[in-house]
Design an enzyme around this catalytic site. Structure first.
Site, PDB file in Angstrom:
ATOM      1  N   GLY A  61       0.764  -1.245   0.000  1.00  0.00           N
ATOM      2  CA  GLY A  61       0.000   0.000   0.000  1.00  0.00           C
ATOM      3  C   GLY A  61       0.791   1.289   0.000  1.00  0.00           C
ATOM      4  O   GLY A  61       0.208   2.364   0.102  1.00  0.00           O
ATOM      5  N   TRP A  63       2.315   2.898  -2.401  1.00  0.00           N
ATOM      6  CA  TRP A  63       1.987   3.799  -3.521  1.00  0.00           C
ATOM      7  C   TRP A  63       0.626   4.458  -3.295  1.00  0.00           C
ATOM      8  O   TRP A  63       0.440   5.633  -3.619  1.00  0.00           O
ATOM      9  CB  TRP A  63       2.038   3.046  -4.844  1.00  0.00           C
ATOM     10  N   ASP A 102      -8.385 -10.262  -8.814  1.00  0.00           N
ATOM     11  CA  ASP A 102      -7.562 -10.202 -10.019  1.00  0.00           C
ATOM     12  C   ASP A 102      -8.204  -9.216 -10.995  1.00  0.00           C
ATOM     13  O   ASP A 102      -9.371  -9.392 -11.373  1.00  0.00           O
ATOM     14  CB  ASP A 102      -7.474 -11.591 -10.637  1.00  0.00           C
ATOM     15  N   ASP A 127       3.082  -0.994  -9.621  1.00  0.00           N
ATOM     16  CA  ASP A 127       4.409  -1.408  -9.153  1.00  0.00           C
ATOM     17  C   ASP A 127       4.509  -2.935  -9.153  1.00  0.00           C
ATOM     18  O   ASP A 127       5.318  -3.521  -8.440  1.00  0.00           O
ATOM     19  CB  ASP A 127       4.652  -0.857  -7.742  1.00  0.00           C
ATOM     20  N   LYS A 167       6.024  -0.325 -13.648  1.00  0.00           N
ATOM     21  CA  LYS A 167       7.383  -0.844 -13.444  1.00  0.00           C
ATOM     22  C   LYS A 167       7.715  -1.856 -14.527  1.00  0.00           C
ATOM     23  O   LYS A 167       6.905  -2.713 -14.863  1.00  0.00           O
ATOM     24  CB  LYS A 167       7.521  -1.495 -12.074  1.00  0.00           C
TER      25      LYS A 167
END
Length: 217
Positions: A61, A63, A102, A127, A167
């Site tokens: 958490g 970010w 998901d 990320d 990322k």
């Protein structure tokens, strides 16, 4: 024994990492917070207007914590919405809605649509990283797949002038990822933040302004 030794070395380096210490001081759940802070500042991503932000693969958490800091108003209300998604559980963050699931699944997307009232999204951050095997060809394929999934989600949900931060990792397949992103976004910038470890091949792509949707491709 060799594995135990390498684990001890990693733990020692982690504990001594200045960004780990700073994260503890500032209350961030992970040192990764400082990567996002630099990315937002270097690209001058503003939060003047109400924003809808999606944090893919959000757990633990950090970010979402950074985005909350950027969007919280003096009266404590939020200048927009932050929706965090992850298959893993995440401890609650005030002002952040969390969906465990998901993001490729229909049920998860339907929950997301309700949170955002079917509106388009201003910013998608990711990320996420796959579990790596140490086999270069397999790992590059996994990285590329995760980046493609994040891009497909973003292209489907972002506003035309939206921003995506994802990322990636330098190595085999990286140029193909950049090439793919440039097909869909007008601007794609590569940045390796100072908080990213020197021995890590990770880098981040900041993609802006959609050129086309998946249906047009």
């Amino acid at each position: 024994m060799a594995k135990d030794k390498s684990t001890k070395i990693w733990i020692k380096h982690h504990i001594e990492d200045p960004y780990v210490k700073l994260a503890h001081q500032k209350g961030y759940r992970a040192r990764a917070a400082f990567k996002l802070i630099e990315l937002l500042d270097s690209e001058k991503i503003n939060f003047k207007n109400k924003k809808i932000v999606i944090d893919l693969g959000s757990s633990p958490g950090s970010w979402s914590q950074v985005m909350r800091e950027r969007m919280i108003l003096p009266d404590g209300s939020m200048n927009g919405k932050i929706i965090a998604l992850d298959m893993l559980p995440m401890e609650p963050i005030s002002g952040v809605d969390f969906i465990q699931g998901d993001f490729r699944d229909y049920d998860t997307i339907e929950k997301l649509k309700k949170y955002i009232s079917n509106q388009s999204v201003d910013i998608v951050i990711s990320d996420m990283a796959p579990n790596l095997t140490g086999i270069a060809s397999a790992d590059s394929a996994r990285v590329q797949h995760v980046c493609e999934l994040a891009m497909e989600f973003s292209v489907s949900h972002l506003k035309n002038n939206g921003v995506m931060i994802v990322k990636a990792f330098h190595g085999a397949g990286f140029s193909q990822i950049v090439f793919l992103y440039k097909k869909f976004f007008k601007s794609v910038v590569e940045i390796k933040p100072r908080a990213s470890r020197a021995n890590s091949s990770e880098t981040f792509l900041i993609a802006r302004e959609l050129k086309q949707r998946l249906l047009d491709f």
